[in-house]
Design a protein around this motif. Structure first.
Motif, mmCIF file in Angstrom:
data_model
loop_
_atom_site.group_PDB
_atom_site.id
_atom_site.type_symbol
_atom_site.label_atom_id
_atom_site.label_comp_id
_atom_site.label_asym_id
_atom_site.label_seq_id
_atom_site.Cartn_x
_atom_site.Cartn_y
_atom_site.Cartn_z
ATOM 1 N N ASN A 16 0.807 -1.226 0.000
ATOM 2 C CA ASN A 16 0.000 0.000 0.000
ATOM 3 C C ASN A 16 0.839 1.274 0.000
ATOM 4 O OD1 ASN A 16 -2.540 -1.395 0.162
ATOM 5 N ND2 ASN A 16 -2.056 -1.850 2.291
ATOM 6 N N TYR A 17 2.144 1.140 0.041
ATOM 7 C CA TYR A 17 3.018 2.310 0.034
ATOM 8 C C TYR A 17 3.050 2.933 -1.367
ATOM 9 C CZ TYR A 17 7.343 5.028 -0.094
ATOM 10 O OH TYR A 17 8.262 6.019 -0.275
ATOM 11 N N THR A 18 2.977 4.260 -1.448
ATOM 12 C CA THR A 18 3.047 4.976 -2.723
ATOM 13 C C THR A 18 4.368 5.735 -2.804
ATOM 14 O OG1 THR A 18 0.642 5.265 -2.709
ATOM 15 C CG2 THR A 18 1.904 6.627 -4.236
ATOM 16 N N PRO A 19 5.298 5.299 -3.644
ATOM 17 C CA PRO A 19 6.565 6.030 -3.789
ATOM 18 C C PRO A 19 6.310 7.391 -4.450
ATOM 19 C CG PRO A 19 6.711 3.797 -4.695
ATOM 20 C CD PRO A 19 5.268 4.082 -4.452
ATOM 21 N N PRO A 20 7.269 8.293 -4.383
ATOM 22 C CA PRO A 20 7.134 9.566 -5.103
ATOM 23 C C PRO A 20 6.865 9.316 -6.589
ATOM 24 C CG PRO A 20 9.054 9.608 -3.671
ATOM 25 C CD PRO A 20 8.547 8.202 -3.658
ATOM 26 N N LEU A 21 6.034 10.152 -7.194
ATOM 27 C CA LEU A 21 5.581 9.917 -8.561
ATOM 28 C C LEU A 21 6.735 9.852 -9.559
ATOM 29 C CD1 LEU A 21 2.779 9.462 -9.705
ATOM 30 C CD2 LEU A 21 2.718 11.869 -10.391
ATOM 31 N N HIS A 22 7.765 10.683 -9.358
ATOM 32 C CA HIS A 22 8.890 10.682 -10.300
ATOM 33 C C HIS A 22 9.684 9.379 -10.214
ATOM 34 C CE1 HIS A 22 10.933 12.003 -6.599
ATOM 35 N NE2 HIS A 22 12.070 11.635 -7.166
ATOM 36 N N LYS A 23 9.487 8.608 -9.139
ATOM 37 C CA LYS A 23 10.092 7.273 -9.026
ATOM 38 C C LYS A 23 9.107 6.189 -9.451
ATOM 39 C CE LYS A 23 14.093 8.253 -6.840
ATOM 40 N NZ LYS A 23 15.426 7.788 -7.275
ATOM 41 N N ALA A 24 7.837 6.368 -9.106
ATOM 42 C CA ALA A 24 6.828 5.346 -9.364
ATOM 43 C C ALA A 24 6.590 5.145 -10.860
ATOM 44 C CB ALA A 24 5.516 5.713 -8.666
ATOM 45 N N ILE A 25 6.569 6.242 -11.639
ATOM 46 C CA ILE A 25 6.271 6.126 -13.076
ATOM 47 C C ILE A 25 7.360 5.341 -13.813
ATOM 48 C CG2 ILE A 25 6.016 7.426 -15.222
ATOM 49 C CD1 ILE A 25 4.491 9.539 -13.643
ATOM 50 N N PRO A 26 8.652 5.669 -13.651
ATOM 51 C CA PRO A 26 9.683 4.842 -14.322
ATOM 52 C C PRO A 26 9.651 3.379 -13.885
ATOM 53 C CG PRO A 26 10.631 6.899 -13.544
ATOM 54 C CD PRO A 26 9.269 6.816 -12.957
ATOM 55 N N LEU A 27 9.401 3.130 -12.603
ATOM 56 C CA LEU A 27 9.322 1.751 -12.127
ATOM 57 C C LEU A 27 8.129 1.023 -12.767
ATOM 58 C CD1 LEU A 27 10.167 2.228 -8.341
ATOM 59 C CD2 LEU A 27 11.531 0.949 -10.013
ATOM 60 N N GLY A 28 7.017 1.744 -12.931
ATOM 61 C CA GLY A 28 5.849 1.149 -13.574
ATOM 62 C C GLY A 28 6.103 0.842 -15.037
ATOM 63 N N ILE A 29 6.756 1.763 -15.742
ATOM 64 C CA ILE A 29 7.080 1.532 -17.156
ATOM 65 C C ILE A 29 8.063 0.373 -17.281
ATOM 66 C CG2 ILE A 29 8.197 2.555 -19.175
ATOM 67 C CD1 ILE A 29 6.958 5.229 -18.356
ATOM 68 N N GLY A 345 2.104 1.461 -14.395
ATOM 69 C CA GLY A 345 2.345 0.682 -15.594
ATOM 70 C C GLY A 345 1.059 0.311 -16.308
ATOM 71 N N ALA A 346 0.010 0.002 -15.541
ATOM 72 C CA ALA A 346 -1.285 -0.356 -16.129
ATOM 73 C C ALA A 346 -1.876 0.814 -16.902
ATOM 74 C CB ALA A 346 -2.244 -0.811 -15.027
ATOM 75 N N VAL A 347 -1.765 2.011 -16.349
ATOM 76 C CA VAL A 347 -2.266 3.215 -17.038
ATOM 77 C C VAL A 347 -1.518 3.421 -18.350
ATOM 78 C CG1 VAL A 347 -2.456 5.726 -16.888
ATOM 79 C CG2 VAL A 347 -3.043 4.313 -14.905
ATOM 80 N N PHE A 348 -0.203 3.191 -18.341
ATOM 81 C CA PHE A 348 0.602 3.315 -19.559
ATOM 82 C C PHE A 348 0.134 2.307 -20.617
ATOM 83 C CE2 PHE A 348 4.401 2.222 -22.081
ATOM 84 C CZ PHE A 348 4.723 3.483 -22.586
#
Length: 484
Positions: A16-29, A345-348
């Motif tokens: 349930n932890y949300t990393p900072p967005l600038h980290k979360a987006i590259p990890l998701g991609i 990643g799902a949104v991408f």
């Protein structure tokens, strides 16, 4: 290795932890890159089996494009079901969903040479099979005893063995080219070999994103090579781009709906295999990412999402979805357990699925280049099955079960005319080889008494003698207890 700059060690292991967005987006991609090729490949294989033309001027071009588009879109939708959850649907874990290879041995005979006309029955089977798959969630914990590693390992191995021929055909020039002078040419094989060499080099001699995206980068290298040697004219790329829309929404029941006994039975039976695969992936994520066992609620929710995601895809012309094992390994490697990373990643994926131009570019990948990628991927499916079989105690009982199931299943794949007089629905299921092998293995595993493993055994071919050869040390001490 986990990047502790993203959060504390305790936070990294919290779904349930949300990393900072600038980290979360590259990890998701990064998660998307790890599964992207595997996700769209089944759509291309099904289209090829149905006899679709792959040229940008082919009348089948829009249909192929649509299948690729739906593969991306509904992989993203099914992933959101797992990460965000809706009521009991979803595991609330970082589970990445994608188009399943497991169903290809069922889908290929269903559509073989029938073109667009075969898709109504195919997607009817996907829809009903997906609903059945979701219903398995009600009792998934109670049927696991019937699917030990002997059965699941055999099935996964059979899936890979059923598909390796496709990889070789693609590398040699594709099914439509069989019998032509170009089929199997050095030029065709050179493109496939570029992909294989680059993929292996990145996988074993690099780390981080390069290693994770090895197959994708290998395909890009093969794509560039194909352009350089003239296999892929630039006007084919521009033509495909121009003929693809910038934005398009999915169409419900685009190909109609047809009830086919063979399709429904095939998808429902394979749903058991897919459900068990998802149980394994959920367990692997919980263990590797959070250091604990998966809960019954997580396993049940993941199975619901698996099935409903597949059913929803079937409504709009998408293929069956399942959890992707390569992303389980990625979570263990990065140490980031956050489900919100996978949501990015799902949104991408959904955005890619709404832009047909992305599918248009994918469609221009030469079949020989794709062949190099699928040779690696399908070989890994076989290897994964063999790895599962390593957990089996190879006593006489288990050897007999495996031998009979493999002989019948693989034999029917190699000689489909052996059942030519069966009704069409039964013949399609039998020549897949996969379902008869799974059925035989499950039934024999449930019926044959356990004490067969304890009896003195007769020698078998090669001097092997069941438990005496496999289950004891030279001093006669049992090496392990049987696992069934």
């Amino acid at each position: 290795m986990a990047d502790t700059s993203i959060g504390t060690p305790a936070q990294l292991r919290d779904p349930n932890y949300t990393p900072p967005l600038h980290k979360a987006i590259p990890l998701g991609i990064q998660h998307v890159l790890a599964m992207f090729v595997s996700n769209v490949t089944p759509a291309i294989i099904v289209a090829g089996a149905a006899g679709f033309g792959f040229g940008s001027n082919s009348p089948d071009f829009p249909e192929l494009l649509y299948l690729i588009q739906m593969s991306m879109l509904f992989a993203g939708v099914a992933t959101l079901l797992q990460t965000i959850t809706i009521g009991p649907v979803g595991a609330a874990l970082p589970i990445v969903q994608g188009t399943s290879f497991a169903f290809l041995p069922i889908m290929i005979p269903l559509v073989a040479g029938r073109g667009v006309d075969a898709l109504a029955a195919l997607f009817g089977g996907v829809l009903i099979g997906g609903l059945f798959h979701a219903a398995i969630g009600l009792f998934i914990g109670k049927i696991r005893f019937a699917l030990p590693p002997l059965v699941t390992g055999l099935v996964v191995t059979m899936i890979g063995l059923a598909l390796v021929r496709v990889g070789i055909q693609y590398a040699a020039g594709g099914v439509p080219a069989i019998g032509t002078p170009e089929y199997g040419s050095l030029l065709n094989w050179s493109a496939a070999l570029v992909v294989i060499v680059v993929t292996l080099a990145l996988k074993f001699f690099t780390r981080g994103m390069l290693a994770v995206s090895a197959v994708l980068i290998g395909l890009i290298a093969g794509y560039v090579y194909a352009i350089a040697v003239g296999m892929l004219p630039l006007d084919a790329i521009t033509g495909s781009w121009e003929r693809s829309a910038a934005f398009a929404l999915p169409q419900p029941f685009k190909y109609g709906f047809e009830f086919s006994v063979a399709a429904v039975l095939g998808f429902c039976l394979m749903a058991f295999v897919s459900a068990i695969e998802t149980v394994g992936d959920v367990s692997g994520i919980a263990k590797g990412g959070a250091g604990r066992e998966a809960t019954d609620r997580e396993i049940q929710g993941a199975t619901y999402a698996d099935g409903l995601g597949t059913a929803l895809a079937g409504v709009f012309g998408g293929l069956p979805n399942t959890s992707f094992s390569q992303n389980v390994g990625l979570i263990a490697m990065t140490g980031v357990m956050s489900r919100h990373v996978v949501t990015c990643g799902a949104v991408f994926l959904i955005l890619c699925g709404l832009v047909p131009k992305v599918g248009g570019v994918i469609r221009t990948v030469p079949i020989e280049v794709l062949g190099g990628g699928v040779i690696v991927m399908f070989g890994m499916v076989v290897a994964a099955g063999i790895s599962m079989l390593s957990d089996v105690n190879w006593n006489r009982r288990n050897m007999v079960i495996f031998a009979v199931a493999l002989s019948v299943g693989l034999g029917l794949q190699l000689e489909p005319d052996a059942v030519q007089y069966l009704p069409d629905s039964a013949r399609v299921l039998m020549v897949s080889g996969l379902l008869p092998a799974a059925f035989i293995a499950i039934v024999l595993n449930l019926v044959l008494p356990e004490d067969l493993a304890e009896e003195a055994t007769d020698p078998v071919a090669g001097g092997l003698s069941g438990k005496e050869s496999w289950g004891k040390s030279p001093e006669g001490v049992p090496l392990e207890t049987p696992r069934h």
